[in-house]
Design a protein around this motif. Structure first.
Motif, PDB file in Angstrom:
ATOM      1  N   LEU A 157       0.821  -1.216   0.000  1.00 22.11           N
ATOM      2  CA  LEU A 157       0.000   0.000   0.000  1.00 22.11           C
ATOM      3  C   LEU A 157       0.851   1.260   0.000  1.00 22.11           C
ATOM      4  O   LEU A 157       0.429   2.306  -0.528  1.00 22.11           O
ATOM      5  CB  LEU A 157      -0.918   0.008   1.223  1.00 22.11           C
ATOM      6  CG  LEU A 157      -2.250  -0.721   1.090  1.00 22.11           C
ATOM      7  CD1 LEU A 157      -2.911  -0.856   2.446  1.00 22.11           C
ATOM      8  CD2 LEU A 157      -3.174   0.019   0.134  1.00 22.11           C
ATOM      9  N   THR A 212      -7.988  -2.946   2.253  1.00 20.38           N
ATOM     10  CA  THR A 212      -7.901  -1.692   1.505  1.00 20.38           C
ATOM     11  C   THR A 212      -7.043  -1.864   0.246  1.00 20.38           C
ATOM     12  O   THR A 212      -7.321  -1.250  -0.790  1.00 20.38           O
ATOM     13  CB  THR A 212      -7.305  -0.574   2.380  1.00 20.38           C
ATOM     14  OG1 THR A 212      -6.073  -1.024   2.963  1.00 20.38           O
ATOM     15  CG2 THR A 212      -8.259  -0.197   3.487  1.00 20.38           C
ATOM     16  N   ARG A 227     -16.005   5.692   1.269  1.00 22.65           N
ATOM     17  CA  ARG A 227     -16.776   4.507   1.678  1.00 22.65           C
ATOM     18  C   ARG A 227     -17.349   4.711   3.069  1.00 22.65           C
ATOM     19  O   ARG A 227     -16.617   4.957   4.028  1.00 22.65           O
ATOM     20  CB  ARG A 227     -15.862   3.265   1.680  1.00 22.65           C
ATOM     21  CG  ARG A 227     -15.291   2.866   0.328  1.00 22.65           C
ATOM     22  CD  ARG A 227     -16.314   2.197  -0.553  1.00 22.65           C
ATOM     23  NE  ARG A 227     -16.803   0.968  -0.019  1.00 22.65           N
ATOM     24  CZ  ARG A 227     -16.264  -0.239  -0.243  1.00 22.65           C
ATOM     25  NH1 ARG A 227     -15.158  -0.337  -0.992  1.00 22.65           N
ATOM     26  NH2 ARG A 227     -16.801  -1.333   0.251  1.00 22.65           N
ATOM     27  N   THR A 271     -11.875 -10.101  -0.123  1.00 21.61           N
ATOM     28  CA  THR A 271     -12.238  -8.709  -0.410  1.00 21.61           C
ATOM     29  C   THR A 271     -12.998  -8.598  -1.727  1.00 21.61           C
ATOM     30  O   THR A 271     -14.021  -7.902  -1.826  1.00 21.61           O
ATOM     31  CB  THR A 271     -10.969  -7.841  -0.448  1.00 21.61           C
ATOM     32  OG1 THR A 271     -10.300  -7.936   0.816  1.00 21.61           O
ATOM     33  CG2 THR A 271     -11.312  -6.394  -0.739  1.00 21.61           C
ATOM     34  N   LEU A 274      -7.136   7.130  -1.153  1.00 20.76           N
ATOM     35  CA  LEU A 274      -6.853   6.659   0.198  1.00 20.76           C
ATOM     36  C   LEU A 274      -6.286   7.827   0.997  1.00 20.76           C
ATOM     37  O   LEU A 274      -5.534   8.639   0.463  1.00 20.76           O
ATOM     38  CB  LEU A 274      -5.844   5.511   0.175  1.00 20.76           C
ATOM     39  CG  LEU A 274      -6.260   4.250  -0.581  1.00 20.76           C
ATOM     40  CD1 LEU A 274      -5.112   3.259  -0.616  1.00 20.76           C
ATOM     41  CD2 LEU A 274      -7.496   3.612   0.037  1.00 20.76           C
ATOM     42  N   SER A 303      -9.203  -3.729  -2.298  1.00 22.88           N
ATOM     43  CA  SER A 303     -10.442  -3.042  -2.654  1.00 22.88           C
ATOM     44  C   SER A 303     -10.250  -2.153  -3.868  1.00 22.88           C
ATOM     45  O   SER A 303     -11.228  -1.720  -4.492  1.00 22.88           O
ATOM     46  CB  SER A 303     -10.938  -2.180  -1.484  1.00 22.88           C
ATOM     47  OG  SER A 303     -11.345  -2.995  -0.403  1.00 22.88           O
ATOM     48  N   GLN A 327      -9.517   0.829  -4.025  1.00 21.02           N
ATOM     49  CA  GLN A 327     -10.317   2.025  -3.771  1.00 21.02           C
ATOM     50  C   GLN A 327      -9.434   3.270  -3.767  1.00 21.02           C
ATOM     51  O   GLN A 327      -8.390   3.300  -3.115  1.00 21.02           O
ATOM     52  CB  GLN A 327     -11.025   1.902  -2.417  1.00 21.02           C
ATOM     53  CG  GLN A 327     -11.993   3.025  -2.108  1.00 21.02           C
ATOM     54  CD  GLN A 327     -13.263   2.928  -2.928  1.00 21.02           C
ATOM     55  OE1 GLN A 327     -13.719   1.845  -3.235  1.00 21.02           O
ATOM     56  NE2 GLN A 327     -13.831   4.079  -3.275  1.00 21.02           N
ATOM     57  N   TRP A 349      -7.107  -5.062   7.839  1.00 15.68           N
ATOM     58  CA  TRP A 349      -7.439  -3.766   7.270  1.00 15.68           C
ATOM     59  C   TRP A 349      -6.538  -3.398   6.095  1.00 15.68           C
ATOM     60  O   TRP A 349      -7.016  -2.965   5.042  1.00 15.68           O
ATOM     61  CB  TRP A 349      -7.367  -2.689   8.345  1.00 15.68           C
ATOM     62  CG  TRP A 349      -7.683  -1.305   7.849  1.00 15.68           C
ATOM     63  CD1 TRP A 349      -6.863  -0.222   7.816  1.00 15.68           C
ATOM     64  CD2 TRP A 349      -8.933  -0.869   7.310  1.00 15.68           C
ATOM     65  NE1 TRP A 349      -7.503   0.866   7.292  1.00 15.68           N
ATOM     66  CE2 TRP A 349      -8.790   0.501   6.980  1.00 15.68           C
ATOM     67  CE3 TRP A 349     -10.158  -1.489   7.078  1.00 15.68           C
ATOM     68  CZ2 TRP A 349      -9.815   1.255   6.419  1.00 15.68           C
ATOM     69  CZ3 TRP A 349     -11.191  -0.729   6.526  1.00 15.68           C
ATOM     70  CH2 TRP A 349     -11.013   0.620   6.204  1.00 15.68           C
ATOM     71  N   THR A 357      -7.515   5.508   5.639  1.00 15.28           N
ATOM     72  CA  THR A 357      -8.969   5.418   5.556  1.00 15.28           C
ATOM     73  C   THR A 357      -9.378   5.520   4.094  1.00 15.28           C
ATOM     74  O   THR A 357      -8.601   5.943   3.238  1.00 15.28           O
ATOM     75  CB  THR A 357      -9.639   6.550   6.366  1.00 15.28           C
ATOM     76  OG1 THR A 357      -9.214   7.809   5.832  1.00 15.28           O
ATOM     77  CG2 THR A 357      -9.260   6.461   7.836  1.00 15.28           C
ATOM     78  N   MET A 358     -10.632   5.122   3.829  1.00 13.42           N
ATOM     79  CA  MET A 358     -11.216   5.255   2.493  1.00 13.42           C
ATOM     80  C   MET A 358     -12.346   6.274   2.592  1.00 13.42           C
ATOM     81  O   MET A 358     -13.478   5.916   2.936  1.00 13.42           O
ATOM     82  CB  MET A 358     -11.726   3.894   2.007  1.00 13.42           C
ATOM     83  CG  MET A 358     -10.621   2.869   1.821  1.00 13.42           C
ATOM     84  SD  MET A 358     -11.192   1.298   1.083  1.00 13.42           S
ATOM     85  CE  MET A 358     -12.084   0.601   2.471  1.00 13.42           C
ATOM     86  N   THR A 391      -1.780   4.422   9.443  1.00  9.94           N
ATOM     87  CA  THR A 391      -2.879   3.643   8.890  1.00  9.94           C
ATOM     88  C   THR A 391      -3.511   4.481   7.773  1.00  9.94           C
ATOM     89  O   THR A 391      -2.942   5.484   7.349  1.00  9.94           O
ATOM     90  CB  THR A 391      -3.911   3.256   9.965  1.00  9.94           C
ATOM     91  OG1 THR A 391      -4.873   2.346   9.401  1.00  9.94           O
ATOM     92  CG2 THR A 391      -4.624   4.460  10.532  1.00  9.94           C
TER      93      THR A 391
END
Length: 534
Positions: A61, A434, A461, A410, A442, A437, A439, A430, A457-458, A455
């Motif tokens: 990531l 992510t 969503r 996922t 980020l 996903s 997505q 998590w 978050t999205m 960390t």
């Protein structure tokens, strides 16, 4: 009459072109053969297509964030390692980086062995033996994950090879190459700080003992410059990855002085299968390896490999670096395998000496090659089940990659969830959730407590929930609240749960879910479940 002193110098004629070609081919073929053997021993396709597990997921990531965030997202990984990952075009192919360093380790081991003899055929034999020994080590099959451990081993072997190269033909230029390699190595491997001290210490002691004072001064200056580079990289970048959470995570591998003997016995016994031989045999090979380095006139790498365990033990007892953990001590295990390979050469030298007494006409090269071939073939036969493993071979070893299914979980949820459904993701899952996903965008959140230090978050969503829960009561409270919220949504709303079954927190989740109706909707090692009230 012309005096002898006035005679023109006799110039050695250059080798004829065919001879130069044969020499070049002779030096190239062993390297090509080792590269080919690497692809035979390793199931490359299996490792490149396996899904990323927990630690790998956050590393993967990190490449999706802007370069400006690299000092944060690199976390406990060396910043150069994280930068290299960004050069890989496809995020699913990032394991080419650890595999590339693993191959580099084999080539560096060959070059080290090649430099132990000036005679070409003998040097090539030693190089092939050391390269194959490192290649065939079972531990090499355990480290395909997306972390810097193969870089640790590659840098360690490269520095030892450079020490051998420098000692063979001492010059300030070669010392400068060693220092430059230390600086580059620090960007790729934190353990360079350990190995460089031992390597430069070996170079310094080797010339100081021989009272070569000019070289002693040069080695001292090189050591000081290398130390400055190590300190600059460590305090400028690497130290940011330190945290109390990280130290607590490795606490079991930071023994006190009183715990040290039991810790060493336990871990050496646990790691011996990864070296492919019983401890007594390893001890003999390591002894022969060190003696062979000394006997062949390479005291610097011999001293370095003797200093390495001393440094590792000292740092472990001081609570600075984990001692004999399979991952963080991978470089030590590989160096031990390298020295054992040199020990095989030492046994071959002994066999030559013994055979020549009874069969003086038998070519020593044939005896040495036959001895090495028999020993390596036996080693490979004993450890054959480790080779081309997909990480889930019965009775051998189980890799996280082979039993992780977070990507499939996922993508299944994404394909089957309804518009009003909620998705609960456990903390350990998590990063993987992510990642798979796909997505965007980020949002990076840092700093946070934990071993990673950040960390994400999205933001787009609102159907994905990450419970901040670590024990059974807090998990149950969170699930009760989520299920109550789901009950207020349109009829048919489901609550999906995605979690990582290989994480140590799995028993806690199982205990918490005992009070709910849990329906498996997928198969595999990490099935997706739908939860509801009983």
């Amino acid at each position: 009459m012309v005096a002898v002193e006035d005679a023109p110098p006799i110039r050695a004629s250059r080798p004829a072109p065919p001879r130069r070609v044969r020499a070049a081919v002779g030096e190239t073929v062993p390297v090509v053969a080792l590269v080919g053997a690497f692809f035979v021993v390793n199931d490359i396709r299996s490792w490149l297509t396996a899904q990323y597990w927990g630690d790998e997921a956050w590393v993967a990531l990190s490449v999706r964030f802007p370069l400006a965030d690299l000092p944060v997202t690199t976390s406990s990984s060396p910043i150069g390692w994280s930068f290299l990952l960004r050069l890989v075009p496809d995020i699913d192919d990032l394991r080419v980086v650890p595999l590339g360093f693993q191959l580099l380790t084999v080539i560096a081991a060959y070059l080290l062995g090649r430099s132990l003899a000036s005679e070409r055929a003998q040097g090539i034999l030693i190089g092939v033996v050391t390269g194959l020994t490192v290649l065939l080590l079972p531990v090499q099959q355990t480290r395909h994950d997306l972390k810097q451990y193969t870089a640790d081993a590659a840098v360690a072997v490269c520095l030892l090879a450079l020490a051998t190269w420098t000692e063979r033909s001492w010059s300030r230029r070669r010392l400068a190459v060693v220092v430059a390699a230390v600086g580059l190595g620090m960007l790729l491997s934190h353990t360079t700080a350990i190995v460089s001290v031992c390597v430069l210490g070996g170079l310094l002691l080797s010339v100081a003992v021989r009272r070569e004072w000019a070289r002693t001064v040069e080695a001292t200056v090189a050591g000081l410059v290398a130390g400055a580079l190590v300190a600059a990289v460590y305090f400028g970048v690497s130290a940011r990855g330190n945290s109390d959470a990280m130290r607590d995570y490795w606490d079991a591998f930071l023994p006190s002085v009183s715990e040290l003997p039991a810790h060493l016995v336990r871990q050496i016994k646990a790691l011996s299968p990864m070296l492919g031989a019983p401890v007594p045999i390893l001890a003999v090979l390591l002894l022969f390896g060190v003696l062979t380095l000394f006997r062949r006139g390479h005291a610097a790498p011999a001293i370095a490999v003797l200093l390495l365990p001393v440094a590792a033990i000292g740092l472990g007892v001081a609570g600075i670096y984990p001692l004999l953990d399979p991952r963080t001590s991978h470089f030590l295990i590989v160096v031990a395998g390298l020295v054992a390979g040199i020990g095989i050469v030492g046994l071959a030298d002994l066999a030559v000496a013994l055979v020549r007494r009874g069969l003086p006409r038998l070519p020593p090269g044939v005896v040495a090659a036959a001895t090495c071939a028999v020993l390596l073939a036996g080693f490979a036969a004993v450890n054959h089940r480790w080779y081309r493993t997909d990480g889930n071979e019965p009775g051998v070893w189980q890799a996280h990659q082979a039993i992780t299914d977070i990507g499939s979980s996922t993508r299944y949820v994404a394909a089957h969830k309804g518009p009003h459904d909620l998705v609960v993701v456990s903390g350990p899952a998590w990063f993987g959730f992510t990642l798979y996903s796909d997505q965007d965008p980020l949002k990076l959140v840092a700093p946070v407590t934990g071993t990673v230090g950040w960390t994400l978050t999205m933001p787009t969503r609102d159907d994905v929930i990450l419970p901040k829960a670590a024990d059974v009561p807090s998990i149950k409270d969170a699930l009760d609240e989520i299920l109550a919220g789901a009950a207020k949504r349109p009829p048919g709303t489901r609550v999906w749960l995605v979690r990582t079954y290989t994480h140590p927190s799995e028993p806690v989740w199982q205990a918490a879910l005992a009070d709910y109706r849990v329906q498996r909707v997928t198969s595999g090692p990490e099935p997706v479940v739908v939860i509801s009230k009983r």
